[in-house]
Design an enzyme around this catalytic site. Structure first.
Site, mmCIF file in Angstrom:
data_model
loop_
_atom_site.group_PDB
_atom_site.id
_atom_site.type_symbol
_atom_site.label_atom_id
_atom_site.label_comp_id
_atom_site.label_asym_id
_atom_site.label_seq_id
_atom_site.Cartn_x
_atom_site.Cartn_y
_atom_site.Cartn_z
ATOM 1 N N HIS A 54 -30.874 -10.303 25.008
ATOM 2 C CA HIS A 54 -29.835 -10.104 26.302
ATOM 3 C C HIS A 54 -29.566 -11.440 26.426
ATOM 4 O O HIS A 54 -28.880 -11.818 27.497
ATOM 5 C CB HIS A 54 -30.607 -9.609 27.327
ATOM 6 C CG HIS A 54 -30.751 -7.861 27.211
ATOM 7 N ND1 HIS A 54 -31.087 -7.263 26.114
ATOM 8 C CD2 HIS A 54 -30.166 -6.882 28.008
ATOM 9 C CE1 HIS A 54 -30.967 -6.168 26.365
ATOM 10 N NE2 HIS A 54 -30.353 -5.738 27.442
ATOM 11 N N HIS A 89 -4.107 4.207 -2.823
ATOM 12 C CA HIS A 89 -4.099 3.500 -1.815
ATOM 13 C C HIS A 89 -3.530 2.205 -1.778
ATOM 14 O O HIS A 89 -2.594 1.781 -0.973
ATOM 15 C CB HIS A 89 -5.647 3.385 -1.415
ATOM 16 C CG HIS A 89 -5.922 2.331 -0.294
ATOM 17 N ND1 HIS A 89 -5.654 2.632 1.029
ATOM 18 C CD2 HIS A 89 -6.297 1.204 -0.147
ATOM 19 C CE1 HIS A 89 -5.981 1.733 1.696
ATOM 20 N NE2 HIS A 89 -6.400 0.836 1.204
ATOM 21 N N HIS A 103 -24.513 -12.314 32.539
ATOM 22 C CA HIS A 103 -25.784 -12.637 32.159
ATOM 23 C C HIS A 103 -25.577 -13.468 30.950
ATOM 24 O O HIS A 103 -25.763 -13.047 29.702
ATOM 25 C CB HIS A 103 -26.109 -11.209 31.405
ATOM 26 C CG HIS A 103 -26.971 -10.366 32.520
ATOM 27 N ND1 HIS A 103 -25.798 -9.870 33.670
ATOM 28 C CD2 HIS A 103 -27.813 -9.587 33.102
ATOM 29 C CE1 HIS A 103 -26.650 -9.175 34.663
ATOM 30 N NE2 HIS A 103 -27.835 -9.042 34.141
ATOM 31 N N GLU A 117 -18.920 -0.369 24.186
ATOM 32 C CA GLU A 117 -18.201 -1.514 24.279
ATOM 33 C C GLU A 117 -16.849 -1.909 23.807
ATOM 34 O O GLU A 117 -15.919 -2.422 24.145
ATOM 35 C CB GLU A 117 -19.195 -2.640 24.138
ATOM 36 C CG GLU A 117 -20.255 -2.969 25.111
ATOM 37 C CD GLU A 117 -21.420 -2.137 24.686
ATOM 38 O OE1 GLU A 117 -21.465 -1.515 23.530
ATOM 39 O OE2 GLU A 117 -22.731 -2.042 25.494
ATOM 40 N N HIS A 172 -2.277 -0.431 7.122
ATOM 41 C CA HIS A 172 -2.109 -0.972 5.661
ATOM 42 C C HIS A 172 -0.800 -0.404 5.070
ATOM 43 O O HIS A 172 0.147 -0.565 4.235
ATOM 44 C CB HIS A 172 -3.088 -0.502 4.715
ATOM 45 C CG HIS A 172 -3.684 0.668 4.972
ATOM 46 N ND1 HIS A 172 -4.806 0.993 5.570
ATOM 47 C CD2 HIS A 172 -3.592 1.699 4.293
ATOM 48 C CE1 HIS A 172 -5.010 2.320 5.607
ATOM 49 N NE2 HIS A 172 -4.292 3.035 4.958
ATOM 50 N N HIS A 192 0.741 -1.079 0.219
ATOM 51 C CA HIS A 192 0.093 -0.135 -0.190
ATOM 52 C C HIS A 192 0.949 1.309 -0.132
ATOM 53 O O HIS A 192 1.315 1.608 1.094
ATOM 54 C CB HIS A 192 -1.094 0.046 1.199
ATOM 55 C CG HIS A 192 -1.896 -1.119 1.093
ATOM 56 N ND1 HIS A 192 -1.804 -2.383 1.711
ATOM 57 C CD2 HIS A 192 -3.099 -1.231 0.564
ATOM 58 C CE1 HIS A 192 -2.912 -3.054 1.601
ATOM 59 N NE2 HIS A 192 -3.838 -2.364 0.967
ATOM 60 N N PHE A 236 -23.509 -8.560 24.883
ATOM 61 C CA PHE A 236 -22.796 -7.225 24.069
ATOM 62 C C PHE A 236 -21.600 -7.513 23.845
ATOM 63 O O PHE A 236 -20.734 -6.534 23.250
ATOM 64 C CB PHE A 236 -22.955 -6.139 24.856
ATOM 65 C CG PHE A 236 -24.553 -5.705 25.428
ATOM 66 C CD1 PHE A 236 -25.446 -6.204 24.551
ATOM 67 C CD2 PHE A 236 -24.727 -5.245 26.445
ATOM 68 C CE1 PHE A 236 -26.758 -5.678 25.132
ATOM 69 C CE2 PHE A 236 -25.945 -4.744 27.110
ATOM 70 C CZ PHE A 236 -27.167 -5.234 26.430
#
Lengths: 657, 657
Positions: free
Chosen positions: B468, B259, B456, B406, B68, B28, B432
């Site tokens: 959940h 790129h 959980h 998160e 990259h 790149h 999550f």
């Protein structure tokens, strides 16, 4: 008799929510109480819907993105007269089998447009709905499609990365029919919002090109006026509604604990007193209910006018409209695809993703509602071709440049699928599917026919190295319930898998393709869709089978090479191609037994981890694949380095004979 | 002889990158060429490092987030004299085994602070490093810790949701030692930046509380001045460096194709001509190289002064410093944990996550470098307790309120682990974990000892419903190479798993806990850490074993109940608890055979999908678990509804006898 004050309408939401939460023993009172006025303004004065026909195609969409506040939407649906959300259902809030689940679960026939719970997904779905609406409006005309998408949004949705991606992208795409109502209660589960946020959220939306307003969220008239203004602006709109969490619950309102705190009988007594609501539990006074029910019929004139326009359409346009709103693909859509499979595919030695690109180019012609897109990978994935871009200035385009925003893409694809009328697909590299995974999960959970295409599916990508080399990802996708995962071996299988994926209307399909060239393994592209059975005997043993090599994708050719070695040594060996485990699992046991043949030595080969393969090869079966992440180097060196070779496969067979 | 112009120093980067990319056949070029002046300014005038000792604890950290552009960092490391990055290594760019991989791979001894490739991860790691630095500086004093973290950032990193989360959070936390150098080249893979972005990125940083500057990225003096100013400001700094992608490559510069476009021999001739660089391939003129090598020694005085201060420390502080920089836990850290296991745990019937919270409270005392945090779930996960918050005004705090972010949390935990000196852990709900998964993958790929805690963990969470309720997630985690996944059955196992997790220093550990109460299944918390073997016989059959029930987490108690039924019927049955498959996989075959006992009927029970269990139960083994997503309802109703009961387990055993 004078009509009840708007405040009283809002209190009806509050007490239905509180009674249900207290009755259930738990729930999240904060949002239903805090957003009662906001949604009163929306549902009684703006939202275009007809409660008697929740599936009306040209209805406005409402998404409760802060899904924990689920009693809010159940209260609204009950009050406005949605048949499925009876008082009995509300009494069963959070019980097994109730329409009134802990978080809203996708159920459009009951007025629930989308499953929400994981934060940020709802607003991203809403943006996808707005894209679908804009595209269909441009294509079919405002007579038939002209509605808005509203989302109620909490702080969490806006803190999540996917929410931030959506702010940027919806502003960029100028989704003028999209409105966010932000429940600006300045309170999170951990405490005041300043514990984790200091930015000016209104400014954040403004720099992304949104129309932004700021109102008292407990003032129905103010929210009403803001909604009117939002509808007039060509930009997407964000209305910051200043609220108090849990408003009306004296012990908890404005407190951190209001979010999900337990509500007791004493709280209800106190709330009834403070809000002057003398009615028993689950009881809405007639004057209040009749205003709400009238709101649920408010859309009737628009509904009837729309149906009159529908009836006046030419038969051809009418058939198109009916097909789109029923989610049926065009008659004979498979034909050009099958022709390609028969005439072109058997000679196509090309990258798996290039076959998919060729196929989608054909499908885009036969399926005019197909909407493609990728997160800044148009060049290497080629799923645009002659499609024009969906953009701020051309919302008739059928290819979305998502920017480097995989999560937004996946969730918007789901929003489009939930909206209906379009066949959405999103393309990226398999290594980046993890960024999109929360959306994949929601598609599977909702049973939406979202299409997820992934390229660069193994160490076969070579020198970009382990960050870009999936190893564990196919296994992690196969772990997802209600999703079909396809990994085709060549161009013929690619066409078969695409046909099977599009035929799967009750859940998402994930198609995984190589970057590297796949030599043809199927010489004949006619006849039965063999991949649609999930697995099949690609090459039977020359005489009584002693060994079975199972493979997927790029390793099928390698399995054939191993078979050749073994056959040359006099070991009758079959190769089974397994492009879709989930479909194979659904076949009759007799077919499965014949394909797998447990009496033979079994060896599987896949340039990925072993997990799950024991299902097909038994605990003593051989496996040739990866047990670590990859490395940077030329493709051939990597396959040799990691021992994924025909020699190794043949060796594993021999060792077991 | 006058010193070469800064431009010429930058050209040395350009031509090393171009020669290597042309030699490799791909790569790149866009970023190394576009960012040559930016990094010349940084490495020759600002970055505090000593190339002869890449691991110097108080060095500045540099992260190439746009990974990259890997030849950029290899060129910088070679030019400044990092021993591992010789010219020979650069000649092997993108070959198997080279330090110069396609994307930078974590290798701090060679100057590569972190693996980058998936966009956004690098800047999030950098924010984590800045938290670690700030925390250690506050704790240990500026004498010992006082360095900066720099990240070079592309557009993709800023479009990604995780990047947006980091902008918001780093500004909020006022990470004043963090500087982003944005390669503002207005070009993406799909085309000009306006194809997918219209927001003013500088404004976006400003509203998040960053110090923002805007300079010509090809003007070394301008970047130099901006870096000086950035260092003086108490806020995190973003320097927008206006650049031209691929600058110096006449055919591609400023184009989309720069790129990752192919570079040919003719391109190199044209580049050499246009930039007046008459030197052969891989040849840096002596005057240029000597300036670069001097830059690599520029930090020597600071390095020596730091070591002098280190030598002058009291023995106790010296031991602490040495321990932290070597990543060793305090002597005897296990003791209080083992005491808790012995004295408290056997009687603790509580939610799995509560046991983890109790344990982390103990560990936070014994391990002063432990830094905890959660994304707006402090209340339900309780991994803060007496820790103070890390905040803009108190950077000595040991608990980060991440907001509902998160992904940022996971990547920042990795950044802290890569920085060293802290033991970082992040806590959220298992449902999550998908939001965090790209960070989990990077931790595993880098081999970082990141700690990921999830609560959980199944349908056991009950009424919040399927969004959940993890079903597929434990399987998807187990698919990840180089990560330990723990699912403890009770408080004793929780303590054992935590000890094993902290002992695992060559990769991440993921600890999965129930929300619901886990009744004790281990009466005795003394002696060997049984969970550390991955699986063990918890209850042996009363006489010659005929059946083996395998279970994890909350289902171990259920397995014991099934065993009781079977034993009462005269079927000698053992229960095997399997808290960590990966550790069990590492045991001697003889131990594994004894635990699993393949001669017996085997049935597994886990409130999750079957995938992977055939490894332990064989293809004909029984499995009691989930085959779909969950539902909203009380925990007990759900276990009954989905048939995860002792009766069902016993039935599966009987059916097979």
């Amino acid at each position: 008799m004078s009509s009840p004050a708007p405040q009283k309408l809002a209190h009806a939401i509050r007490f239905l929510a509180l009674d249900a939460i207290e009755h259930a023993g738990d729930g999240h009172p904060g949002a239903p109480l805090g957003c009662a006025e906001i949604t009163t303004a929306l549902f009684t004065r703006h939202l275009k819907f007809h409660a008697a026909d929740p599936m009306w195609f040209d209805r406005d969409r409402f998404v409760l993105s802060n899904g924990h506040g689920s009693m809010l939407i159940y209260a609204l649906l009950h009050l406005t007269g949605y048949e499925h959300i009876s008082l009995d259902q509300i009494r069963t809030f959070r019980r097994l089998g109730s329409h009134c689940a802990g978080h809203p679960e996708y159920d459009p026939a009951s007025g629930i447009e989308v499953t929400t719970g994981p934060l940020g997904q709802g607003i991203a779905n809403a943006a996808g709905m707005a894209v679908a609406e804009a595209f269909l409006r441009n294509w079919l005309g405002e007579d038939m499609v002209n509605h808005r998408t509203y989302a109620l949004v909490g702080d969490g949705c806006l803190q999540e990365g996917v929410g931030q991606e959506i702010i940027a992208l919806a502003g960029h795409l100028r989704l003028g029919h999209l409105t966010f109502l932000w429940d600006d209660n300045r309170m999170t589960d951990d405490g005041g919002i300043t514990i984790a946020q200091s930015e000016d959220m209104c400014a954040r939306f403004r720099i992304a090109g949104w129309h932004v307003q700021d109102v008292d969220g407990h003032d129905v008239a103010a929210v009403d006026a803001a909604l009117s203004l939002a509808a007039l602006d060509p930009r997407p709109s964000m209305i910051a509604c200043r609220t108090m969490i849990g408003r009306g619950l004296p012990r908890l309102q404005g407190q951190r604990g209001a979010h999900g705190g337990r509500v007791f009988a004493e709280d209800l007594i106190a709330a009834r007193e403070s809000l002057d609501w003398p009615y028993p539990a689950f009881t809405i006074p007639d004057d209040v209910l009749s205003v709400w029910r009238a709101a649920g019929r408010r859309g009737l004139p628009a509904y009837e006018a729309w149906h009159a326009r529908l009836a006046a359409l030419s038969p051809e346009r009418r058939r198109l409209l009916d097909r789109l709103r029923e989610g049926r693909l065009p008659e004979g859509w498979e034909k050009p695809l099958r022709n390609w499979r028969r005439d072109i595919a058997p000679a196509k030695a090309q990258g798996g993703i290039n076959s998919s690109a060729d196929i989608v180019e054909i499908l885009a012609t036969t399926i005019p509602e197909l909407v493609s897109g990728a997160p800044d990978l148009e060049g290497p994935t080629q799923h645009k071709r002659h499609l024009t871009s969906f953009s701020a200035t051309d919302q008739g385009g059928r290819y979305v440049h998502y920017g480097v925003r995989e999560h937004a893409m996946g969730s918007m694809v789901n929003g489009m699928a939930a909206h209906g009328g379009v066949v959405p697909l999103g393309v990226t590299y398999l290594a980046f599917s993890d960024y999109e995974r929360p959306a994949l999960r929601m598609a599977a959970l909702m049973g939406l026919p979202s299409l997820f295409v992934f390229s660069h599916d193994s160490i076969g990508i070579g020198r970009n190295g382990p960050t870009h080399q999936p190893v564990e990802i196919v296994a992690s996708l196969r772990a997802m319930p209600n999703m079909l995962v396809f990994r085709p071996a060549d161009a013929v299988e690619a066409a078969e898998c695409w046909e099977a994926a599009l035929s799967n209307r009750s859940g998402p399909s994930t198609l995984v393709f190589s970057r590297q060239v796949l030599p043809p393994v199927r010489e004949d592209g006619t006849g039965e869709n063999r991949a649609a059975r999930g697995a099949y005997v690609l090459a039977e043993a020359s005489s009584r089978r002693r060994a079975t090599i199972l493979a997927t994708g790029s390793e099928v050719a390698l399995a054939l090479a191993a078979r050749q070695m073994l056959e040359a040594e006099g070991i009758p060996t079959a190769v089974v191609s397994m492009p879709c485990w989930e479909l194979f699992e659904r076949q009759e046991p007799a077919y499965r037994d014949q394909v797998i043949d447990r009496t033979t030595v079994r060896v599987a080969v896949e340039a990925a981890v072993r997990q799950g393969w024991e299902r097909w090869i038994g605990e003593d079966g051989g496996f040739v694949g990866m047990s670590s992440f990859g490395a940077s180097g030329p493709e051939a060196d990597l396959f040799a380095h990691f021992g994924i070779t025909p020699e190794r496969v043949a060796g594993e067979v021999r060792r077991r004979l």
